[in-house]
Design a protein around this motif. Structure first.
Motif, PDB file in Angstrom:
ATOM      1  N   LEU A 114       0.833  -1.210   0.000  1.00  0.00           N
ATOM      2  CA  LEU A 114       0.000   0.000   0.000  1.00  0.00           C
ATOM      3  C   LEU A 114       0.864   1.255   0.000  1.00  0.00           C
ATOM      4  CD1 LEU A 114      -2.687  -1.089   2.635  1.00  0.00           C
ATOM      5  CD2 LEU A 114      -2.905  -1.095   0.141  1.00  0.00           C
ATOM      6  N   GLY A 115       1.995   1.155  -0.640  1.00  0.00           N
ATOM      7  CA  GLY A 115       2.899   2.304  -0.696  1.00  0.00           C
ATOM      8  C   GLY A 115       4.259   1.944  -0.131  1.00  0.00           C
ATOM      9  N   GLU A 116       5.183   2.890  -0.206  1.00  0.00           N
ATOM     10  CA  GLU A 116       6.559   2.680   0.233  1.00  0.00           C
ATOM     11  C   GLU A 116       6.597   2.352   1.732  1.00  0.00           C
ATOM     12  OE1 GLU A 116      10.909   4.968   0.205  1.00  0.00           O
ATOM     13  OE2 GLU A 116       9.126   5.900  -0.706  1.00  0.00           O
ATOM     14  N   GLY A 117       7.337   1.312   2.062  1.00  0.00           N
ATOM     15  CA  GLY A 117       7.497   0.943   3.461  1.00  0.00           C
ATOM     16  C   GLY A 117       6.366   0.114   4.023  1.00  0.00           C
ATOM     17  N   THR A 118       5.375  -0.232   3.188  1.00  0.00           N
ATOM     18  CA  THR A 118       4.245  -1.046   3.654  1.00  0.00           C
ATOM     19  C   THR A 118       4.424  -2.487   3.184  1.00  0.00           C
ATOM     20  OG1 THR A 118       2.819  -0.736   1.722  1.00  0.00           O
ATOM     21  CG2 THR A 118       2.796   0.995   3.402  1.00  0.00           C
ATOM     22  N   ARG A 119       3.742  -3.414   3.869  1.00  0.00           N
ATOM     23  CA  ARG A 119       3.904  -4.820   3.505  1.00  0.00           C
ATOM     24  C   ARG A 119       2.674  -5.613   3.917  1.00  0.00           C
ATOM     25  NH1 ARG A 119       6.749  -9.525   5.808  1.00  0.00           N
ATOM     26  NH2 ARG A 119       6.956  -8.349   7.755  1.00  0.00           N
ATOM     27  N   LEU A 120       2.164  -6.437   2.991  1.00  0.00           N
ATOM     28  CA  LEU A 120       1.115  -7.397   3.329  1.00  0.00           C
ATOM     29  C   LEU A 120       1.774  -8.530   4.102  1.00  0.00           C
ATOM     30  CD1 LEU A 120      -1.787  -8.556   3.037  1.00  0.00           C
ATOM     31  CD2 LEU A 120      -1.042  -9.584   0.886  1.00  0.00           C
ATOM     32  N   VAL A 121       1.426  -8.661   5.384  1.00  0.00           N
ATOM     33  CA  VAL A 121       2.138  -9.622   6.234  1.00  0.00           C
ATOM     34  C   VAL A 121       1.372 -10.914   6.458  1.00  0.00           C
ATOM     35  CG1 VAL A 121       3.476  -7.865   7.430  1.00  0.00           C
ATOM     36  CG2 VAL A 121       1.224  -8.495   8.311  1.00  0.00           C
ATOM     37  N   GLY A 122       0.112 -10.976   6.033  1.00  0.00           N
ATOM     38  CA  GLY A 122      -0.664 -12.191   6.216  1.00  0.00           C
ATOM     39  C   GLY A 122      -2.130 -11.864   6.388  1.00  0.00           C
ATOM     40  N   TRP A 168      -1.807  -5.442   6.833  1.00  0.00           N
ATOM     41  CA  TRP A 168      -0.613  -4.776   6.327  1.00  0.00           C
ATOM     42  C   TRP A 168       0.117  -4.087   7.473  1.00  0.00           C
ATOM     43  CZ3 TRP A 168      -4.975  -5.303   3.486  1.00  0.00           C
ATOM     44  CH2 TRP A 168      -4.865  -5.663   2.135  1.00  0.00           C
ATOM     45  N   ASP A 169       1.438  -4.193   7.454  1.00  0.00           N
ATOM     46  CA  ASP A 169       2.270  -3.350   8.314  1.00  0.00           C
ATOM     47  C   ASP A 169       2.500  -2.029   7.599  1.00  0.00           C
ATOM     48  OD1 ASP A 169       2.483  -5.161  10.337  1.00  0.00           O
ATOM     49  OD2 ASP A 169       4.531  -5.797   9.867  1.00  0.00           O
ATOM     50  N   LEU A 170       2.396  -0.950   8.357  1.00  0.00           N
ATOM     51  CA  LEU A 170       2.589   0.387   7.806  1.00  0.00           C
ATOM     52  C   LEU A 170       3.665   1.112   8.608  1.00  0.00           C
ATOM     53  CD1 LEU A 170      -1.199   1.446   7.654  1.00  0.00           C
ATOM     54  CD2 LEU A 170       0.099   0.253   5.875  1.00  0.00           C
ATOM     55  N   PRO A 171       4.387   2.036   7.988  1.00  0.00           N
ATOM     56  CA  PRO A 171       5.346   2.842   8.757  1.00  0.00           C
ATOM     57  C   PRO A 171       4.635   3.626   9.860  1.00  0.00           C
ATOM     58  CG  PRO A 171       5.680   3.119   6.384  1.00  0.00           C
ATOM     59  CD  PRO A 171       4.387   2.373   6.549  1.00  0.00           C
ATOM     60  N   SER A 172       5.324   3.870  10.957  1.00  0.00           N
ATOM     61  CA  SER A 172       4.709   4.547  12.100  1.00  0.00           C
ATOM     62  C   SER A 172       4.248   5.955  11.759  1.00  0.00           C
ATOM     63  CB  SER A 172       5.695   4.589  13.271  1.00  0.00           C
ATOM     64  OG  SER A 172       6.901   5.238  12.890  1.00  0.00           O
ATOM     65  N   GLU A 173       4.825   6.557  10.731  1.00  0.00           N
ATOM     66  CA  GLU A 173       4.423   7.926  10.354  1.00  0.00           C
ATOM     67  C   GLU A 173       3.256   7.932   9.363  1.00  0.00           C
ATOM     68  OE1 GLU A 173       7.769   6.692   7.546  1.00  0.00           O
ATOM     69  OE2 GLU A 173       7.322   6.558   9.696  1.00  0.00           O
ATOM     70  N   MET A 174       2.801   6.782   8.892  1.00  0.00           N
ATOM     71  CA  MET A 174       1.732   6.708   7.905  1.00  0.00           C
ATOM     72  C   MET A 174       0.373   6.780   8.605  1.00  0.00           C
ATOM     73  SD  MET A 174       1.297   3.923   4.826  1.00  0.00           S
ATOM     74  CE  MET A 174       0.458   4.379   3.300  1.00  0.00           C
ATOM     75  N   THR A 175      -0.376   7.828   8.347  1.00  0.00           N
ATOM     76  CA  THR A 175      -1.667   8.039   8.990  1.00  0.00           C
ATOM     77  C   THR A 175      -2.784   7.353   8.208  1.00  0.00           C
ATOM     78  OG1 THR A 175      -2.161  10.055   7.752  1.00  0.00           O
ATOM     79  CG2 THR A 175      -0.853  10.299   9.776  1.00  0.00           C
ATOM     80  N   ALA A 176      -3.972   7.375   8.796  1.00  0.00           N
ATOM     81  CA  ALA A 176      -5.130   6.816   8.092  1.00  0.00           C
ATOM     82  C   ALA A 176      -5.400   7.575   6.800  1.00  0.00           C
ATOM     83  CB  ALA A 176      -6.348   6.864   9.010  1.00  0.00           C
TER      84      ALA A 176
END
Length: 326
Positions: A255-263, A275-283
């Motif tokens: 879902l963008g840079e630094g994101t990952r579908l983890v399961g 998805w894991d998202l970077p801590s600075e990525m808001t809703a």
């Protein structure tokens, strides 16, 4: 707030079905003779079917309700949220509204407020394997409870109504996610010190959560280490896993840079990719990528081509990281 529950079949036998057509089994003690005349104790005869009926799990208790994915999310993922409910029949006199709530004070199953309005709690343990029937029983009793009282839990009658029987399936289901539990009390600012302290404790434990606006049943949340997106999807599980595998193998599952579908995990018969998202990525930051992903997913779901070896490996990885919450 997610709770693991055993997996069992959805078909639920009804008490008394094996005696004669249309026969009813009287309520008797477990050690008393079975009313069918077999000579065995009730618990070893027709009581066995009654116990089985009370514990079997309905795999998709919210199927057929408007916003099934959001029902699952509010049951398992969202700390503080409410949604107005519309009944098929008119509200009883003196009941101005019925509101679903994720959690109520003291874990009450339901509450009839002083003004007559009803709050129905969703994240409570239920006595049977059919959450829909248990909630419908609680709701029915709350509608006739005395104003200013709570409704206690009980085992719903096996032939009682389900939510699908009571709620208008055509009415919109629009959850409102709250930052805290101030919706518990009509005037939180003037609440007593005890109530204020209780609210503060509940609010401190709630994970900040936001429902996305551009797609259905997708919820962003913030944790101390990283942010996540948990998206409840209504598609058949095998088709959805194939589609996710196609996108993952093609490098289009993020879902963008630094994101990952983890399961993903299963909850009440639906699959919930995470998805894991970077801590600075808001809703707000994830709204556009989620909308674009929904378009790619629709294309992948429509594909009927066999999975390639790379896609099969991607599917295996997703499946190995899948757990079941309910």
């Amino acid at each position: 707030m997610a709770k693991k529950r055993p997996q069992t079949k959805a078909n639920r036998p009804r008490t008394g079905g094996g005696v004669s057509a249309g026969a009813d089994i009287p309520v008797v003690g477990a050690r008393e003779p079975c009313p069918c005349g077999s000579g065995r104790r009730y618990k070893a005869c027709h009581g066995r079917a009654a116990s089985h009926a009370a514990t079997e799990l309905v795999q998709r208790p919210f199927e057929g309700l408007a916003g099934e994915g959001d029902w699952v999310a509010l049951r398992e993922l969202v700390p503080a949220a409410t949604a107005e409910l519309t009944l098929k029949e008119s509200l009883p006199e003196g009941v101005p509204s019925v509101t679903l709530a994720t959690v109520l004070p003291m874990a009450w199953p339901a509450l009839r407020r002083d003004d007559g309005s009803v709050l129905l709690g969703l994240q409570n343990d239920t006595a049977s394997g059919d959450i829909s029937r248990d909630l419908a029983d609680t709701l029915s009793r709350a509608l006739t409870a005395e104003p200013g009282t709570s409704v206690q839990s009980r085992r719903a009658p096996a032939d009682g109504p389900r939510l699908q029987d009571l709620l208008d399936a055509d009415a919109a289901f629009a959850p409102v996610v709250h930052t805290g539990f101030e919706f518990w009390v009509p005037d939180a600012e003037n609440a007593s010190p005890e109530v204020t302290a209780s609210l503060e404790r509940a609010n401190a434990a709630a994970i900040p959560t936001v429902r996305l606006e551009g797609v259905d049943a997708a919820y962003w949340c913030r944790t101390p280490e990283k942010n996540h997106l948990r998206w409840v999807m209504p598609h058949p599980e095998e088709r959805l896993l194939d589609a996710l595998a196609r996108l993952h193998a093609a490098g289009r599952s993020a879902l963008g840079e630094g994101t990952r579908l983890v399961g993903s995990f299963r909850a009440h018969g639906l699959v919930v990719p995470v998805w894991d998202l970077p801590s600075e990525m808001t809703a707000q930051d994830v709204e556009k990528p989620a909308t674009e992903f929904a378009e790619h997913l629709a294309e992948a779901l429509a594909s009927t081509e066999p999975l390639t070896p790379e896609e099969r490996r991607a599917r295996g990885g997703l499946t190995n990281r899948q757990v079941t919450l309910s």
